[in-house]
Design a protein around this motif. Structure first.
Motif, PDB file in Angstrom:
ATOM      1  N   TRP A  20       0.834  -1.194   0.000  1.00  0.00           N
ATOM      2  CA  TRP A  20       0.000   0.000   0.000  1.00  0.00           C
ATOM      3  C   TRP A  20       0.875   1.252   0.000  1.00  0.00           C
ATOM      4  O   TRP A  20       0.635   2.199  -0.759  1.00  0.00           O
ATOM      5  N   ALA A  21       1.886   1.271   0.870  1.00  0.00           N
ATOM      6  CA  ALA A  21       2.756   2.446   0.969  1.00  0.00           C
ATOM      7  C   ALA A  21       3.463   2.725  -0.356  1.00  0.00           C
ATOM      8  O   ALA A  21       3.572   3.884  -0.782  1.00  0.00           O
ATOM      9  N   VAL A  22       3.922   1.679  -1.022  1.00  0.00           N
ATOM     10  CA  VAL A  22       4.620   1.858  -2.293  1.00  0.00           C
ATOM     11  C   VAL A  22       3.632   2.250  -3.401  1.00  0.00           C
ATOM     12  O   VAL A  22       3.867   3.200  -4.157  1.00  0.00           O
ATOM     13  N   ALA A  23       2.533   1.528  -3.474  1.00  0.00           N
ATOM     14  CA  ALA A  23       1.554   1.798  -4.541  1.00  0.00           C
ATOM     15  C   ALA A  23       0.906   3.175  -4.390  1.00  0.00           C
ATOM     16  O   ALA A  23       0.567   3.819  -5.380  1.00  0.00           O
ATOM     17  N   GLY A  24       0.757   3.634  -3.158  1.00  0.00           N
ATOM     18  CA  GLY A  24       0.098   4.916  -2.933  1.00  0.00           C
ATOM     19  C   GLY A  24       1.042   6.025  -2.539  1.00  0.00           C
ATOM     20  O   GLY A  24       0.625   7.032  -1.967  1.00  0.00           O
ATOM     21  N   ARG A  25       2.304   5.875  -2.896  1.00  0.00           N
ATOM     22  CA  ARG A  25       3.328   6.828  -2.425  1.00  0.00           C
ATOM     23  C   ARG A  25       3.074   8.271  -2.855  1.00  0.00           C
ATOM     24  O   ARG A  25       3.585   9.182  -2.228  1.00  0.00           O
ATOM     25  N   HIS A  26       2.294   8.489  -3.870  1.00  0.00           N
ATOM     26  CA  HIS A  26       2.023   9.849  -4.331  1.00  0.00           C
ATOM     27  C   HIS A  26       0.645  10.346  -3.879  1.00  0.00           C
ATOM     28  O   HIS A  26       0.204  11.390  -4.352  1.00  0.00           O
ATOM     29  N   HIS A  27       0.016   9.612  -2.989  1.00  0.00           N
ATOM     30  CA  HIS A  27      -1.323   9.987  -2.525  1.00  0.00           C
ATOM     31  C   HIS A  27      -1.268  10.532  -1.098  1.00  0.00           C
ATOM     32  O   HIS A  27      -0.314  10.282  -0.353  1.00  0.00           O
TER      33      HIS A  27
ATOM     34  N   ILE B  23      -3.236  -1.662  17.569  1.00  0.00           N
ATOM     35  CA  ILE B  23      -4.402  -0.758  17.530  1.00  0.00           C
ATOM     36  C   ILE B  23      -3.980   0.594  16.966  1.00  0.00           C
ATOM     37  O   ILE B  23      -4.686   1.188  16.144  1.00  0.00           O
ATOM     38  N   ALA B  24      -2.825   1.079  17.400  1.00  0.00           N
ATOM     39  CA  ALA B  24      -2.316   2.349  16.862  1.00  0.00           C
ATOM     40  C   ALA B  24      -2.079   2.238  15.358  1.00  0.00           C
ATOM     41  O   ALA B  24      -2.428   3.150  14.595  1.00  0.00           O
ATOM     42  N   ALA B  25      -1.509   1.113  14.912  1.00  0.00           N
ATOM     43  CA  ALA B  25      -1.275   0.908  13.471  1.00  0.00           C
ATOM     44  C   ALA B  25      -2.602   0.895  12.715  1.00  0.00           C
ATOM     45  O   ALA B  25      -2.728   1.540  11.657  1.00  0.00           O
ATOM     46  N   PHE B  26      -3.572   0.193  13.239  1.00  0.00           N
ATOM     47  CA  PHE B  26      -4.889   0.126  12.604  1.00  0.00           C
ATOM     48  C   PHE B  26      -5.523   1.509  12.528  1.00  0.00           C
ATOM     49  O   PHE B  26      -6.096   1.895  11.496  1.00  0.00           O
ATOM     50  N   THR B  27      -5.409   2.280  13.599  1.00  0.00           N
ATOM     51  CA  THR B  27      -5.957   3.633  13.626  1.00  0.00           C
ATOM     52  C   THR B  27      -5.313   4.506  12.552  1.00  0.00           C
ATOM     53  O   THR B  27      -6.004   5.281  11.863  1.00  0.00           O
ATOM     54  N   LEU B  28      -4.012   4.362  12.373  1.00  0.00           N
ATOM     55  CA  LEU B  28      -3.328   5.122  11.317  1.00  0.00           C
ATOM     56  C   LEU B  28      -3.820   4.708   9.921  1.00  0.00           C
ATOM     57  O   LEU B  28      -3.994   5.556   9.052  1.00  0.00           O
ATOM     58  N   LEU B  29      -4.039   3.410   9.725  1.00  0.00           N
ATOM     59  CA  LEU B  29      -4.547   2.956   8.420  1.00  0.00           C
ATOM     60  C   LEU B  29      -5.927   3.488   8.144  1.00  0.00           C
ATOM     61  O   LEU B  29      -6.213   3.948   7.027  1.00  0.00           O
ATOM     62  N   VAL B  30      -6.792   3.464   9.134  1.00  0.00           N
ATOM     63  CA  VAL B  30      -8.141   4.012   8.958  1.00  0.00           C
ATOM     64  C   VAL B  30      -8.059   5.513   8.672  1.00  0.00           C
ATOM     65  O   VAL B  30      -8.761   6.016   7.784  1.00  0.00           O
ATOM     66  N   SER B  31      -7.178   6.194   9.381  1.00  0.00           N
ATOM     67  CA  SER B  31      -7.001   7.636   9.140  1.00  0.00           C
ATOM     68  C   SER B  31      -6.490   7.914   7.728  1.00  0.00           C
ATOM     69  O   SER B  31      -6.883   8.902   7.103  1.00  0.00           O
ATOM     70  N   ALA B  32      -5.636   7.028   7.239  1.00  0.00           N
ATOM     71  CA  ALA B  32      -5.102   7.207   5.880  1.00  0.00           C
ATOM     72  C   ALA B  32      -6.208   7.047   4.825  1.00  0.00           C
ATOM     73  O   ALA B  32      -6.108   7.625   3.742  1.00  0.00           O
ATOM     74  N   LEU B  33      -7.241   6.287   5.144  1.00  0.00           N
ATOM     75  CA  LEU B  33      -8.339   6.093   4.203  1.00  0.00           C
ATOM     76  C   LEU B  33      -9.183   7.363   4.055  1.00  0.00           C
ATOM     77  O   LEU B  33      -9.780   7.577   3.015  1.00  0.00           O
TER      78      LEU B  33
ATOM     79  N   GLY C  87      -1.979  10.711   2.737  1.00  0.00           N
ATOM     80  CA  GLY C  87      -2.067   9.671   3.747  1.00  0.00           C
ATOM     81  C   GLY C  87      -0.938   8.662   3.727  1.00  0.00           C
ATOM     82  O   GLY C  87      -0.889   7.765   4.572  1.00  0.00           O
ATOM     83  N   THR C  88      -0.017   8.796   2.780  1.00  0.00           N
ATOM     84  CA  THR C  88       1.076   7.827   2.684  1.00  0.00           C
ATOM     85  C   THR C  88       1.934   7.828   3.947  1.00  0.00           C
ATOM     86  O   THR C  88       2.370   6.769   4.399  1.00  0.00           O
ATOM     87  N   ALA C  89       2.153   8.988   4.528  1.00  0.00           N
ATOM     88  CA  ALA C  89       2.948   9.052   5.757  1.00  0.00           C
ATOM     89  C   ALA C  89       2.278   8.258   6.877  1.00  0.00           C
ATOM     90  O   ALA C  89       2.961   7.598   7.681  1.00  0.00           O
ATOM     91  N   LEU C  90       0.944   8.298   6.918  1.00  0.00           N
ATOM     92  CA  LEU C  90       0.216   7.516   7.918  1.00  0.00           C
ATOM     93  C   LEU C  90       0.378   6.018   7.672  1.00  0.00           C
ATOM     94  O   LEU C  90       0.536   5.234   8.616  1.00  0.00           O
ATOM     95  N   VAL C  91       0.361   5.628   6.419  1.00  0.00           N
ATOM     96  CA  VAL C  91       0.540   4.213   6.064  1.00  0.00           C
ATOM     97  C   VAL C  91       1.953   3.755   6.433  1.00  0.00           C
ATOM     98  O   VAL C  91       2.136   2.663   6.994  1.00  0.00           O
ATOM     99  N   VAL C  92       2.937   4.572   6.152  1.00  0.00           N
ATOM    100  CA  VAL C  92       4.319   4.235   6.496  1.00  0.00           C
ATOM    101  C   VAL C  92       4.461   4.133   8.019  1.00  0.00           C
ATOM    102  O   VAL C  92       5.109   3.196   8.522  1.00  0.00           O
ATOM    103  N   ALA C  93       3.863   5.044   8.748  1.00  0.00           N
ATOM    104  CA  ALA C  93       3.910   4.981  10.213  1.00  0.00           C
ATOM    105  C   ALA C  93       3.219   3.713  10.725  1.00  0.00           C
ATOM    106  O   ALA C  93       3.709   3.045  11.653  1.00  0.00           O
ATOM    107  N   ALA C  94       2.092   3.354  10.115  1.00  0.00           N
ATOM    108  CA  ALA C  94       1.405   2.107  10.486  1.00  0.00           C
ATOM    109  C   ALA C  94       2.307   0.911  10.209  1.00  0.00           C
ATOM    110  O   ALA C  94       2.379  -0.024  11.021  1.00  0.00           O
ATOM    111  N   GLY C  95       2.985   0.937   9.072  1.00  0.00           N
ATOM    112  CA  GLY C  95       3.923  -0.132   8.742  1.00  0.00           C
ATOM    113  C   GLY C  95       5.042  -0.240   9.762  1.00  0.00           C
ATOM    114  O   GLY C  95       5.432  -1.347  10.155  1.00  0.00           O
TER     115      GLY C  95
END
Length: 148
Positions: free
Chosen positions: A68-75, A137-147, A77-85
């Motif tokens: 997700w982080a790589v595929a959406g790197r130009h979108h 839970i924190a990772a999941f919260t970041l992913l939901v926020s990225a959406l 919320g990517t920073a949130l996905v990377v933090a979740a990762g």
């Protein structure tokens, strides 16, 4: 395609969080209320069952978040996905270094062969598991926020 990946990844991680939350706050209290031999047998069985499934789930979740982080790197919320990762990576490292060694011992114990300190080892696993649940839970919260 990216939207499908985002939703699928969020659902996979969310269900994993739900299972781990249920272990911490539902199953362990139930097992801990049982008589000693049943409690220990229940913890050992849970360790065998979930010990077989959760490594695949944790690594799979981490891989999905990485894709997700790589595929959406130009979108947005990517920073949130990377933090979740990063948090999911932390949860994997915690698991391998701290929780899995205890679980590997626990899943082989029976009432006849368990060590004298088995309850303390289970309590240590439970304390570490609470921390891991907070991390995922924190990772999941970041992913939901990225959406959004």
């Amino acid at each position: 395609m990216l939207s499908t990946l985002e939703v699928f990844t969020t659902v996979v991680v969310g269900v994993m969080v739900g299972v781990e939350f249920a272990v911490a706050f539902v199953m362990n209290p139930i097992l801990n209320a049982l008589p000693e031999d049943s409690r220990q047998s229940g913890h050992a069985h849970g360790g065998r069952m979930l010990g077989a499934v959760m490594p695949v789930w944790y690594i799979g979740s981490l891989v999905l978040v990485g894709v997700w982080a790589v595929a959406g790197r130009h979108h947005d919320g990517t920073a949130l996905v990377v933090a979740a990762g990063a948090l999911l990576l932390l949860s994997v490292v915690m698991s391998v270094l701290l929780l899995v060694p205890i679980n590997n011992r626990n899943k082989t114990w029976t009432p006849e062969n368990r060590p004298a300190d088995w309850q303390e080892q289970v309590r240590r696993w439970e304390r570490l598991h609470y921390v891991r649940v907070a991390v995922i839970i924190a990772a999941f919260t970041l992913l939901v926020s990225a959406l959004v």
